[in-house]
Write an enzyme that holds these catalytic residues in place. Structure first.
Site, PDB file in Angstrom:
ATOM      1  N   PHE A 199       0.893  -1.135   0.115  1.00 29.30           N
ATOM      2  CA  PHE A 199      -0.080   0.036   0.181  1.00 29.30           C
ATOM      3  C   PHE A 199       0.936   1.294   0.045  1.00 29.30           C
ATOM      4  O   PHE A 199       1.797   1.309   1.002  1.00 29.30           O
ATOM      5  CB  PHE A 199      -0.743   0.193   1.276  1.00 29.30           C
ATOM      6  CG  PHE A 199      -1.704   1.419   1.140  1.00 29.30           C
ATOM      7  CD1 PHE A 199      -3.237   1.033   0.488  1.00 29.30           C
ATOM      8  CD2 PHE A 199      -1.651   2.228   1.648  1.00 29.30           C
ATOM      9  CE1 PHE A 199      -3.982   1.966   0.459  1.00 29.30           C
ATOM     10  CE2 PHE A 199      -2.549   3.449   1.682  1.00 29.30           C
ATOM     11  CZ  PHE A 199      -3.667   3.389   0.859  1.00 29.30           C
ATOM     12  N   ASP A 214       9.473   2.862   1.512  1.00 28.15           N
ATOM     13  CA  ASP A 214       8.373   3.711   1.756  1.00 28.15           C
ATOM     14  C   ASP A 214       8.305   3.389   3.427  1.00 28.15           C
ATOM     15  O   ASP A 214       7.623   2.344   3.749  1.00 28.15           O
ATOM     16  CB  ASP A 214       7.111   3.100   1.133  1.00 28.15           C
ATOM     17  CG  ASP A 214       5.782   3.880   1.317  1.00 28.15           C
ATOM     18  OD1 ASP A 214       5.810   4.772   2.378  1.00 28.15           O
ATOM     19  OD2 ASP A 214       4.668   3.517   0.962  1.00 28.15           O
ATOM     20  N   LYS A 269       3.021  10.306   7.899  1.00 30.51           N
ATOM     21  CA  LYS A 269       2.203  10.048   9.293  1.00 30.51           C
ATOM     22  C   LYS A 269       2.810  10.901  10.332  1.00 30.51           C
ATOM     23  O   LYS A 269       2.680  12.008  10.979  1.00 30.51           O
ATOM     24  CB  LYS A 269       2.038   8.623   9.119  1.00 30.51           C
ATOM     25  CG  LYS A 269       1.244   8.030   8.087  1.00 30.51           C
ATOM     26  CD  LYS A 269       0.722   6.563   8.492  1.00 30.51           C
ATOM     27  CE  LYS A 269       0.128   6.101   7.115  1.00 30.51           C
ATOM     28  NZ  LYS A 269      -1.351   5.944   7.360  1.00 30.51           N
TER      29      LYS A 269
HETATM   30  C1  LIG Z   1       3.049   2.521   3.538  1.00 26.04           C
HETATM   31  C2  LIG Z   1       2.329   3.723   3.094  1.00 26.04           C
HETATM   32  N1  LIG Z   1       2.273   4.380   2.134  1.00 26.04           N
HETATM   33  C3  LIG Z   1       1.668   5.607   1.734  1.00 26.04           C
HETATM   34  C4  LIG Z   1       0.628   5.499   2.470  1.00 26.04           C
HETATM   35  C5  LIG Z   1      -0.338   6.813   2.097  1.00 26.04           C
HETATM   36  O1  LIG Z   1      -0.359   7.941   2.783  1.00 26.04           O
HETATM   37  P1  LIG Z   1      -1.347   8.790   3.076  1.00 26.04           P
HETATM   38  O2  LIG Z   1      -2.797   8.201   3.325  1.00 26.04           O
HETATM   39  O3  LIG Z   1      -0.874  10.016   3.884  1.00 26.04           O
HETATM   40  O4  LIG Z   1      -1.448   9.370   1.578  1.00 26.04           O
HETATM   41  C6  LIG Z   1       0.256   4.873   3.447  1.00 26.04           C
HETATM   42  C7  LIG Z   1      -0.897   4.977   4.223  1.00 26.04           C
HETATM   43  O5  LIG Z   1      -1.469   4.034   5.111  1.00 26.04           O
HETATM   44  C8  LIG Z   1       1.024   3.725   3.956  1.00 26.04           C
HETATM   45  O6  LIG Z   1       0.760   2.862   4.975  1.00 26.04           O
END
Ligand SMILES: Cc1ncc(COP(=O)(O)O)c(C=O)c1O
Length: 414
Positions: A139, A224, A253
């Site tokens: 994700f 990520d 986050k």
């Molecule tokens: C690993 C990871 N990358 C990217 C995102 C996307 O972040 P955002 O919801 O702030 O766009 C998330 C969101 O849960 C995530 O867990």
């Protein structure tokens, strides 16, 4: 939630999600929070194990972070975007100091998906190549680029076609990576621990091997750490567990200290040279604003000074052990408990068991949510300022909730 509010949610926001709230009985309006605890408008207190999907590392409304936000808000919240901005430069310097290896430059945005979006662009520009390799179950966000490298077809299908030249391989499978990474690969993007995929910890040699494969082929490694980042797994950054330095590191986050939205891409020098041709090639009006950056600097200071990574490691070890005892007690409900630090997933025997458990926990004022790409896994991701006593209360209530659903387990398994 008062019926009036839910009706308005249904009428003006998302009717389908309103039906889910009604169905699950999760009807309460959040009011204020402190540490690992959230209160609703009716004054009920909830132990929050959802942790804002990874946002609340330093807890709700950390006093130092709130104070810094107020101070900056009174001075300058948004940037002129003409003069230089001290909080942004302070934050970039701080990130260069606390991130591993020669990660040095920062680009600021406003969310996780924007950080990923930028990193994909940077990788293409830096290498002059187009292929991106990502993992199944990943994700990375829901804007077009981030969605293209994510691994849940159901979120993608209505929006096809997505970015071309994306190859997806099973997560944790180094041979699969070896087979697809080649001299046309711009980057491989991975989460050091898959979050929404179901809290999946890869084999110890996964990231080091991946680093080698990328180096051999001149491909960039994008980590990520939007969810694992900032102390959650027991180290400030999860890549540190395997001593791997990515070329691009995505953060969001917890960087916002539970107060502000902010995202960041931190890169090594060789991943940043493309800016030389056009310094404004990638920009964001709100990205790097003084308010969010001042808060993020304080969030990092609090995280380091309060040794939150160590807390995550020790409390996480305790919590994981206790949860495994519960697994032994309720083997037909719980398949596996796994994770690192306070990033823990409980895999249940069926999605129905998870749904029932989340509802029962809510009735007992514990907040938990399933992982977005794997509905059989409930994530337990409390703030790192949670106390052992609060974790014990969660465990007691979890035990009661499991006892409650266990008598209907046959129905739930269907
Ligand atoms: C690993 C990871 N990358 C990217 C995102 C996307 O972040 P955002 O919801 O702030 O766009 C998330 C969101 O849960 C995530 O867990």
């Amino acid at each position: 939630m008062s019926e009036d509010l839910l009706t308005r949610y249904e009428r003006y926001m998302n009717p389908a999600l309103a039906r889910v709230f009604r169905f699950t009985g999760i009807e309460a309006v959040e009011d204020h929070g402190r540490g690992a605890v959230l209160w609703d408008e009716a004054g009920n207190e909830y132990l929050d194990c959802a942790g804002g999907y990874g946002v609340f590392v330093q807890g709700y409304q950390h006093p130092r972070i709130v104070a810094r936000a107020k101070q900056q808000l009174d001075k300058l919240a948004l940037s002129s975007r003409v003069l230089e901005s001290r909080p942004a430069i302070d934050l970039a310097e701080k990130l260069a100091q606390v991130t591993p290896g020669d990660l040095q430059y920062s680009f600021f945005c406003n969310s996780g998906t924007e950080a990923v979006e930028g990193a994909l662009k940077f990788a293409r520009a830096a290498t002059g190549r187009s292929k991106i390799v990502s993992t199944q179950g990943a994700f990375h966000g829901k804007t077009f680029g981030a969605l293209s490298v994510s691994g849940r077809p159901a979120y993608q299908e209505p929006f096809l076609p997505l970015l071309p030249d994306i190859e997806r391989v099973p997560y944790g499978d180094i041979d699969a990576l070896r087979n697809v990474v080649d001299f046309g690969t711009a980057a491989v993007i991975v989460e050091p621990i898959q979050g929404e995929g179901g809290i999946i910890v890869p084999p110890d040699d996964y990231l080091p091997e991946l680093r080698n494969i990328c180096d051999t082929h001149g491909a960039l490694l994008i980590a990520d750490e939007v969810q694992t980042g900032i102390a959650r797994t027991g180290k400030l950054f999860a890549v540190e567990h395997s001593r791997v330095v990515p070329d691009l590191l995505c953060l969001a986050k917890a960087l916002g200290g539970g107060i502000m939205p902010i995202g960041a891409i931190v890169g090594r020098p060789q991943a940043w040279t493309f800016f030389e041709h056009s310094p404004l090639i990638h920009t964001s009006t709100f990205g790097g604003n003084p308010l969010a950056c001042a808060v993020a600097v304080e969030a990092l200071n609090v995280t380091v000074e309060e040794k939150l990574a160590d807390r995550a490691a020790s409390l996480g070890k305790y919590f994981l052990e206790q949860l495994r005892l519960l697994q032994n007690q309720y083997p037909r409900a719980i398949r596996e408990v796994r994770g690192r630090g306070l990033m823990i997933g409980m895999e249940l025997a069926a999605a129905g068991v998870g749904g029932a458990l989340i509802s029962e926990l809510f009735q007992r004022h514990v907040l938990a949510v399933y992982t977005l790409n794997n509905e059989r896994v409930i994530r337990l991701m409390p703030s790192l300022v949670v106390t052992k006593e609060q974790l014990d209360r969660v465990l007691n209530r979890l035990n009661d909730a499991l006892e409650e659903i266990y008598s209907d387990i046959e129905d739930l398994l269907e």
